[in-house]
Write an enzyme that holds these catalytic residues in place. Structure first.
Site, mmCIF file in Angstrom:
data_model
loop_
_atom_site.group_PDB
_atom_site.id
_atom_site.type_symbol
_atom_site.label_atom_id
_atom_site.label_comp_id
_atom_site.label_asym_id
_atom_site.label_seq_id
_atom_site.Cartn_x
_atom_site.Cartn_y
_atom_site.Cartn_z
ATOM 1 C CB SER A 54 -0.913 0.097 1.202
ATOM 2 O OG SER A 54 -1.497 -1.791 1.010
ATOM 3 C CD GLU A 63 -1.918 -5.204 -1.489
ATOM 4 O OE1 GLU A 63 -0.970 -5.738 -2.383
ATOM 5 O OE2 GLU A 63 -0.864 -5.671 -0.905
#
Length: 185
Positions: free
Chosen positions: A47, A152
């Site tokens: 992330s 993500e």
């Protein structure tokens, strides 16, 4: 599954998740970015990589953006925005950064996959990506993507969506963005 079937399944998971993101939350984050003096970007792991790419695009747009934990990152001050990207909303170092700013006149924004988390609860501005609805323990929907990759990918695409909208709102032509791109590589 064939490669084509896997691609279709990945796009289906990503599309279904992104369609659940509240457009008003995206609008609010865009306003927060535009009203900030400077934008500080934080995230860890995969992330964090998505968030670093977003910081770069903010710079390409002509905004002042810094990545938290870089050696050249200045102190955050009144009028600044801290934007945290975190699927769990519980990453210790990110929670620590958020807690360190408690009581400061800094706006906290988060793009998060967990509404029941310290980061989501502390955020002045929150974009919720419901990618964690996909369970890997067999207790619910299961994404074809592995180990949190659904969050993500959706995080990166939400950031790209914001870049497109910010580019239009600021009236920044593509050639100006390209002129700000790194020329020492």
């Amino acid at each position: 599954m064939t490669t084509a079937e896997l691609i279709d399944a990945m796009f289906a998971d990503i599309g279904a998740t992104l369609r659940q993101v509240d457009p008003e939350q995206i609008d609010a984050l865009q306003r927060a970015i535009l009203s900030a003096r400077r934008v500080f970007i934080a995230g860890k792991g995969r992330s964090g990589l998505q968030m670093r790419a977003f910081a770069m695009r903010l710079m390409h747009l002509g905004l002042t953006a810094h990545v938290v934990d870089e050696v050249t990152t200045p102190a955050i001050e009144v009028g600044d925005l801290l934007l945290v990207g975190s699927s769990s909303g519980r990453t210790r170092s990110l929670v620590g950064a958020v807690e360190a700013l408690a009581g400061a006149s800094v706006t906290l924004a988060a793009i998060c996959g967990n509404l029941d988390s310290p980061i989501a609860r502390a955020a002045d501005c929150l974009v919720y990506i419901p990618a964690t609805n996909f369970k890997t323990d067999g207790s619910g929907d299961k994404s074809i993507l592995v180990m949190g990759a659904l969050f993500e990918h959706c995080l990166g695409l939400c950031c790209d969506l914001l870049v497109i909208r910010l580019k239009a709102a600021l009236g920044v032509p593509e050639h100006e963005m390209n002129a700000r791109h790194a020329n020492i590589e």
